[in-house]
Motif scaffolding. Structure first.
Motif, PDB file in Angstrom:
ATOM      1  N   ARG A  64     -19.324  45.005   0.462  1.00  0.00           N
ATOM      2  CA  ARG A  64     -19.745  46.352   0.040  1.00  0.00           C
ATOM      3  C   ARG A  64     -18.651  47.383   0.286  1.00  0.00           C
ATOM      4  NH1 ARG A  64     -24.707  44.879   2.376  1.00  0.00           N
ATOM      5  NH2 ARG A  64     -24.218  46.075   4.231  1.00  0.00           N
ATOM      6  N   ARG A  65     -18.022  47.315   1.447  1.00  0.00           N
ATOM      7  CA  ARG A  65     -16.997  48.300   1.795  1.00  0.00           C
ATOM      8  C   ARG A  65     -15.758  48.158   0.918  1.00  0.00           C
ATOM      9  NH1 ARG A  65     -16.050  51.951   5.597  1.00  0.00           N
ATOM     10  NH2 ARG A  65     -17.967  51.502   6.665  1.00  0.00           N
ATOM     11  N   LEU A  66     -15.434  46.924   0.527  1.00  0.00           N
ATOM     12  CA  LEU A  66     -14.226  46.686  -0.253  1.00  0.00           C
ATOM     13  C   LEU A  66     -14.447  46.871  -1.759  1.00  0.00           C
ATOM     14  CD1 LEU A  66     -12.804  43.623   1.696  1.00  0.00           C
ATOM     15  CD2 LEU A  66     -11.999  45.999   1.774  1.00  0.00           C
ATOM     16  N   ALA A  67     -15.690  47.068  -2.152  1.00  0.00           N
ATOM     17  CA  ALA A  67     -15.980  47.292  -3.574  1.00  0.00           C
ATOM     18  C   ALA A  67     -15.829  48.772  -3.891  1.00  0.00           C
ATOM     19  CB  ALA A  67     -17.408  46.834  -3.893  1.00  0.00           C
ATOM     20  N   GLY A  68     -15.318  49.040  -5.056  1.00  0.00           N
ATOM     21  CA  GLY A  68     -15.205  50.424  -5.499  1.00  0.00           C
ATOM     22  C   GLY A  68     -16.563  50.937  -5.934  1.00  0.00           C
ATOM     23  N   PRO A  69     -16.627  52.176  -6.441  1.00  0.00           N
ATOM     24  CA  PRO A  69     -17.882  52.783  -6.855  1.00  0.00           C
ATOM     25  C   PRO A  69     -18.603  51.995  -7.960  1.00  0.00           C
ATOM     26  CG  PRO A  69     -16.072  54.358  -7.028  1.00  0.00           C
ATOM     27  CD  PRO A  69     -15.495  53.046  -6.590  1.00  0.00           C
TER      28      PRO A  69
END
Length: 76
Positions: A64-69
């Motif tokens: 989740r943290r490494l995914a963009g918007p």
């Protein structure tokens, strides 16, 4: 719009640092130190199933943290 290797490494370091300590330690023991779930459980005084769950939770939080918007990886 790649970030380059150094930028990507910093993003990953920041994401790992943001994990709760119990998840970060368990993830590190499994992925970096290559310990079995049984070894992790013995060292932390938890069950192997709990060790698996913590690694799974860490991976979900990192994803989740490494995914963009848009939900796509930031490195694309």
């Amino acid at each position: 719009s790649g970030r380059g290797l150094v930028g990507t490494a910093q993003v990953l370091d920041d994401a790992l640092d943001a994990l709760p300590p119990r998840l970060r330690v368990t993830f590190d023991q499994r992925v970096v130190e290559d310990l079995s779930y049984e070894e992790i459980a013995l060292g932390q005084g938890i069950t192997p199933a709990n060790a698996r769950k913590r690694v799974q939770q860490a991976r979900e939080q990192l994803r989740r943290r490494l995914a963009g918007p848009t939900g796509r990886p930031l490195t694309e």
